[in-house]
Design a protein around this motif. Structure first.
Motif, PDB file in Angstrom:
ATOM      1  N   THR A 177      58.978   2.658  71.159  1.00 44.73           N
ATOM      2  CA  THR A 177      59.874   1.699  70.515  1.00 44.73           C
ATOM      3  C   THR A 177      59.521   0.253  70.869  1.00 44.73           C
ATOM      4  OG1 THR A 177      61.486   1.894  72.306  1.00 44.73           O
ATOM      5  CG2 THR A 177      61.777   3.342  70.392  1.00 44.73           C
ATOM      6  N   ARG A 178      58.617   0.067  71.848  1.00 44.95           N
ATOM      7  CA  ARG A 178      58.201  -1.284  72.233  1.00 44.95           C
ATOM      8  C   ARG A 178      57.126  -1.836  71.308  1.00 44.95           C
ATOM      9  NH1 ARG A 178      56.798   0.670  78.132  1.00 44.95           N
ATOM     10  NH2 ARG A 178      55.896   2.182  76.721  1.00 44.95           N
ATOM     11  N   ASP A 208      68.951  -2.573  65.895  1.00 45.90           N
ATOM     12  CA  ASP A 208      69.038  -3.116  67.255  1.00 45.90           C
ATOM     13  C   ASP A 208      69.734  -2.156  68.206  1.00 45.90           C
ATOM     14  OD1 ASP A 208      67.700  -5.417  66.476  1.00 45.90           O
ATOM     15  OD2 ASP A 208      69.557  -6.563  66.158  1.00 45.90           O
ATOM     16  N   TRP A 209      70.798  -1.470  67.743  1.00 45.08           N
ATOM     17  CA  TRP A 209      71.540  -0.582  68.631  1.00 45.08           C
ATOM     18  C   TRP A 209      70.687   0.622  69.031  1.00 45.08           C
ATOM     19  CZ3 TRP A 209      72.825   4.500  67.702  1.00 45.08           C
ATOM     20  CH2 TRP A 209      72.709   4.964  66.388  1.00 45.08           C
ATOM     21  N   ARG A 242      67.320   0.476  69.314  1.00 44.92           N
ATOM     22  CA  ARG A 242      66.326  -0.074  70.245  1.00 44.92           C
ATOM     23  C   ARG A 242      66.951  -0.274  71.635  1.00 44.92           C
ATOM     24  NH1 ARG A 242      61.531  -2.027  68.794  1.00 44.92           N
ATOM     25  NH2 ARG A 242      62.214  -2.474  66.673  1.00 44.92           N
ATOM     26  N   GLU A 243      68.216  -0.671  71.680  1.00 44.13           N
ATOM     27  CA  GLU A 243      68.892  -0.822  72.970  1.00 44.13           C
ATOM     28  C   GLU A 243      69.069   0.534  73.648  1.00 44.13           C
ATOM     29  OE1 GLU A 243      72.556  -2.953  72.423  1.00 44.13           O
ATOM     30  OE2 GLU A 243      71.518  -4.687  71.567  1.00 44.13           O
ATOM     31  N   ARG A 244      69.369   1.548  72.870  1.00 45.16           N
ATOM     32  CA  ARG A 244      69.577   2.891  73.424  1.00 45.16           C
ATOM     33  C   ARG A 244      68.258   3.541  73.848  1.00 45.16           C
ATOM     34  NH1 ARG A 244      73.004   7.837  70.709  1.00 45.16           N
ATOM     35  NH2 ARG A 244      72.725   9.250  72.453  1.00 45.16           N
ATOM     36  N   TYR A 245      67.178   3.217  73.142  1.00 43.82           N
ATOM     37  CA  TYR A 245      65.853   3.778  73.416  1.00 43.82           C
ATOM     38  C   TYR A 245      64.860   2.632  73.622  1.00 43.82           C
ATOM     39  CZ  TYR A 245      68.156   7.895  71.551  1.00 43.82           C
ATOM     40  OH  TYR A 245      69.034   8.918  71.324  1.00 43.82           O
ATOM     41  N   PRO A 246      64.901   1.962  74.768  1.00 40.70           N
ATOM     42  CA  PRO A 246      64.095   0.756  74.960  1.00 40.70           C
ATOM     43  C   PRO A 246      62.593   1.012  75.130  1.00 40.70           C
ATOM     44  CG  PRO A 246      65.280   1.298  76.965  1.00 40.70           C
ATOM     45  CD  PRO A 246      65.768   2.245  75.911  1.00 40.70           C
ATOM     46  N   GLU A 247      62.172   2.246  75.422  1.00 37.85           N
ATOM     47  CA  GLU A 247      60.755   2.516  75.630  1.00 37.85           C
ATOM     48  C   GLU A 247      60.186   3.499  74.623  1.00 37.85           C
ATOM     49  OE1 GLU A 247      59.901   3.516  79.669  1.00 37.85           O
ATOM     50  OE2 GLU A 247      60.968   1.769  80.441  1.00 37.85           O
TER      51      GLU A 247
END
Length: 159
Positions: free
Chosen positions: A43-44, A52-53, A55-60
């Protein structure tokens, strides 16, 4: 000076084309039989498009499942778009093939693993065997696909 043949890079691109071909067939004809896919992606990656929500939940990394409900599957030259249902909320995603880390179809025990370019390329055969043994013991967390899919690592031999 001659650089030699980049077999690792060629295999990497060929496996990305294989995934694209499979997804294109599913977009045209639907999922046949019991086939379904677990796709893990980074996800990076700058080209990943997601809410956005999420990406916040799955930051990597994130694992998606293409099985019962999906919409708008469209394969493009460098990635694919798909709309998936997250808690009764349809969310569109764009996933570039370069961001894909694993592709697994547990119905036929098929899987591919793409490693980061930054991984150590100097593994010898003993290290590969040790890593394969370690993978057997890894439960992969809650998002990992269940079943004994064969994972094929391609980037170990990239120079």
């Amino acid at each position: 000076m001659a650089r030699g043949i980049d077999y690792g890079g060629m295999m990497h691109r060929a496996m990305q084309r294989l995934i694209a071909d499979v997804l294109r067939a599913v977009a045209d004809e639907g999922l046949p039989g019991e086939h379904h896919f677990f796709i893990t992606f980074d996800t990076r990656d700058a080209d990943v498009e997601m809410a956005d929500w999420l990406r916040e939940r799955y930051p990597e990394e994130m694992t998606i499942v293409i099985q019962h409900w999906f919409d708008n599957l469209d394969v493009r030259p460098n990635g694919f778009t798909i709309t998936l249902n997250f808690g009764n909320s349809p969310e569109p995603l764009y996933i570039p093939f370069d961001a894909v880390r694993t592709f697994v179809d547990p119905s036929v025990e098929f899987g591919l693993r793409f490693e980061n370019q930054d991984d150590d390329d100097e593994d010898d055969e003993e290290d590969v065997e040790d890593e394969d043994d370690a993978d057997d013991d890894d439960d992969g967390g809650d998002d990992a696909p269940k079943g004994g899919a064969e994972v094929v690592s391609l980037d170990k031999w990239r120079k």
